[in-house]
Motif scaffolding. Structure first.
Motif, mmCIF file in Angstrom:
data_model
loop_
_atom_site.group_PDB
_atom_site.id
_atom_site.type_symbol
_atom_site.label_atom_id
_atom_site.label_comp_id
_atom_site.label_asym_id
_atom_site.label_seq_id
_atom_site.Cartn_x
_atom_site.Cartn_y
_atom_site.Cartn_z
ATOM 1 N N CYS A 1 0.853 -1.180 0.000
ATOM 2 C CA CYS A 1 0.000 0.000 0.000
ATOM 3 C C CYS A 1 0.892 1.234 0.000
ATOM 4 O O CYS A 1 1.806 1.349 0.818
ATOM 5 C CB CYS A 1 -0.909 0.025 1.227
ATOM 6 S SG CYS A 1 -2.378 -1.003 1.058
ATOM 7 N N VAL B 1 0.591 5.269 0.306
ATOM 8 C CA VAL B 1 -0.305 6.353 0.690
ATOM 9 C C VAL B 1 0.401 7.671 0.357
ATOM 10 O O VAL B 1 1.470 7.964 0.893
ATOM 11 C CB VAL B 1 -0.667 6.294 2.189
ATOM 12 C CG1 VAL B 1 -1.627 7.419 2.544
ATOM 13 C CG2 VAL B 1 -1.256 4.937 2.551
ATOM 14 N N THR C 1 -4.704 6.074 -1.372
ATOM 15 C CA THR C 1 -3.978 4.817 -1.231
ATOM 16 C C THR C 1 -3.972 4.079 -2.564
ATOM 17 O O THR C 1 -5.023 3.896 -3.180
ATOM 18 C CB THR C 1 -4.621 3.920 -0.154
ATOM 19 O OG1 THR C 1 -4.607 4.623 1.094
ATOM 20 C CG2 THR C 1 -3.856 2.613 0.002
ATOM 21 N N CYS D 1 -0.221 -4.123 2.788
ATOM 22 C CA CYS D 1 -1.665 -3.901 2.866
ATOM 23 C C CYS D 1 -2.294 -4.917 3.811
ATOM 24 O O CYS D 1 -1.809 -6.048 3.933
ATOM 25 C CB CYS D 1 -2.308 -4.053 1.486
ATOM 26 S SG CYS D 1 -1.754 -2.845 0.285
ATOM 27 N N SER E 1 -6.251 -2.609 2.047
ATOM 28 C CA SER E 1 -6.060 -1.227 2.470
ATOM 29 C C SER E 1 -4.887 -1.155 3.425
ATOM 30 O O SER E 1 -4.414 -2.163 3.923
ATOM 31 C CB SER E 1 -7.322 -0.684 3.140
ATOM 32 O OG SER E 1 -7.601 -1.449 4.293
ATOM 33 N N SER E 2 -4.406 0.064 3.689
ATOM 34 C CA SER E 2 -3.292 0.206 4.613
ATOM 35 C C SER E 2 -3.732 -0.284 5.987
ATOM 36 O O SER E 2 -4.894 -0.213 6.351
ATOM 37 C CB SER E 2 -2.787 1.639 4.666
ATOM 38 O OG SER E 2 -3.761 2.501 5.167
#
Length: 127
Positions: free
Chosen positions: A4, A6, A11, A118, A123-124
């Motif tokens: 991931c 950002v 993201t 991730c 997602s983070s």
């Protein structure tokens, strides 16, 4: 695994197991490269290379000079997150290369980029 990225509040997810991060040193104007693995426990530094030596970038003990690069491996555990901050002093940003392609981040002074494995949903991970 996935990485991931950002940046600028957004993201981006890359399905990769490894990547190379490179940049130009702001004072010496020489290249620096690091090879990383993406693991569930964090980002693991595999090897680093410096194209020369000088202000704040002396190769550590045990480094070997190969084709003009000081090559070394540090014994550090996985890093939960890498935070990159752009100085704007080189006119260049950070280059992140995978087996598929390369992308540049952080060309503008003050840009902050975060790299981390991730979470399972892509997602983070929670901080």
């Amino acid at each position: 695994m996935s990485l991931c990225i950002v940046a600028a509040g957004k993201t981006m997810t890359l399905a990769v197991a490894a990547f190379t991060l490179s940049w130009t040193h702001s004072v010496e104007k020489t290249q620096w490269q690091e090879d990383w693995k993406v693991l569930p426990s964090g980002l693991q530094l595999v090897e680093a290379r410096i194209k020369g030596s000088g202000a704040g970038m002396e190769p550590p003990q045990g480094s070997a000079l190969r084709d003009g690069w000081w090559v070394y491996a540090l014994r550090v555990g996985p890093q939960r997150r890498l935070v990159l901050a752009a100085s704007g002093a080189t006119g260049l940003g950070w280059t992140l290369c995978t087996a598929q392609d390369c992308r540049e981040f952080g060309k503008v002074a003050g840009d902050t980029i975060s790299l981390e494995p991730c979470g399972s949903e892509g997602s983070s991970q929670p901080r």
